[in-house]
Design an enzyme around this catalytic site. Structure first.
Site, PDB file in Angstrom:
ATOM      1  N   HIS A  88      15.198  10.984  13.030  1.00 58.94           N
ATOM      2  CA  HIS A  88      16.625  10.794  13.355  1.00 58.94           C
ATOM      3  C   HIS A  88      17.190  11.979  14.142  1.00 58.94           C
ATOM      4  CE1 HIS A  88      16.095   7.616  10.459  1.00 58.94           C
ATOM      5  NE2 HIS A  88      15.986   8.456   9.450  1.00 58.94           N
ATOM      6  N   SER A 133      11.164   7.444   8.944  1.00 62.90           N
ATOM      7  CA  SER A 133      12.007   8.370   8.185  1.00 62.90           C
ATOM      8  C   SER A 133      11.176   9.068   7.105  1.00 62.90           C
ATOM      9  CB  SER A 133      13.217   7.620   7.613  1.00 62.90           C
ATOM     10  OG  SER A 133      14.198   8.525   7.165  1.00 62.90           O
TER      11      SER A 133
END
Length: 237
Positions: A164, A129
């Site tokens: 994501h 991330s």
């Protein structure tokens, strides 16, 4: 003549903080330069959250490595000791959280410069991330609340990164729109479960712990839009 080590970094769509099987973390360790590597976790993006640190230590104490943590919100090392510590690491593993905050804190402490130096000496840099976003020239982020583009990063990986890509609503169209208009350069979009290894800035391996998950190359298509191309992934397990 001195041998110049390969410069390597890995983008992770999972790991100890999201997965129970440990496949992506084992894959990272398989690319370390020593059989029992020094692995430093950097939890800056989540404010050095204690639960996040403990989860890392629980996951890596049982592996063939020497885990450690670099806290910056309650920093204990002076500049010389910090440099010695980071340059001794075989793997630097950056956690998720707020990408913009991470970059600001690193620069305040000079960690950005030290990571560049470690990268040039052959330390494997990786993260999930925000810990994937930080290595590129820019990234797709929710650092400011709504999904948007951040034209900032260490620039060790040419282009941009979007994590994501499949699991958070709005990621795919928002990132493609940013690339289409030039707000972000062409780059790499990771679905959850994917790991991508870059060597000297070039993609050299793509793996996934989840069948059907992909890494995408996203580029402007010349028609005021952006196209995506899925890359072949090797299934771990």
């Amino acid at each position: 003549m001195a041998v110049v080590p390969a410069r390597r970094l890995a983008l992770l769509g999972g790991g100890f903080s999201t997965d129970d099987d440990g496949l992506l973390d084992d894959w990272v360790l398989s690319h370390a330069r020593t059989p029992r590597p020094q692995v430093c976790f950097v939890p800056t993006a989540r404010g050095d959250a204690s639960a996040y640190i403990e989860r890392f230590l629980d996951a890596f104490r049982s592996r063939s490595c020497e885990p450690s943590v670099l806290p910056l919100f309650q920093r204990e090392l002076d500049d010389d000791a910090l440099r010695t510590f980071l340059l001794a690491q075989d793997v630097v593993y950056v956690g998720g959280g707020n990408t913009a905050n991470l970059l600001a804190v690193w620069r305040a402490h000079g960690v950005d410069r030290l990571l560049r130096e470690a990268y040039g000496r052959g330390t494997l840099l990786c993260g999930i991330s925000a810990g994937a976003n930080c290595w590129a020239e820019g990234s797709h982020t929710d650092s400011f609340g709504p999904l948007t583009f951040l034209p900032d990063g260490l620039g060790l990986l040419p282009g941009s990164v979007c994590p994501h890509y499949d699991s958070e609503p709005g990621r795919r169209p928002s990132y493609r729109a940013a690339v289409a208009v030039g707000a972000l350069p062409a780059g790499w979009a990771l679905e959850d479960g994917v790991g991508a290894l870059f060597t000297d800035g070039l993609l050299t391996e793509v793996v996934t712990r989840t069948a059907g998950a992909n890494l995408y190359r996203v580029e402007p298509d010349g028609e005021d839009g952006a196209g995506e191309r899925a890359l072949d992934c090797r299934l771990l397990g």
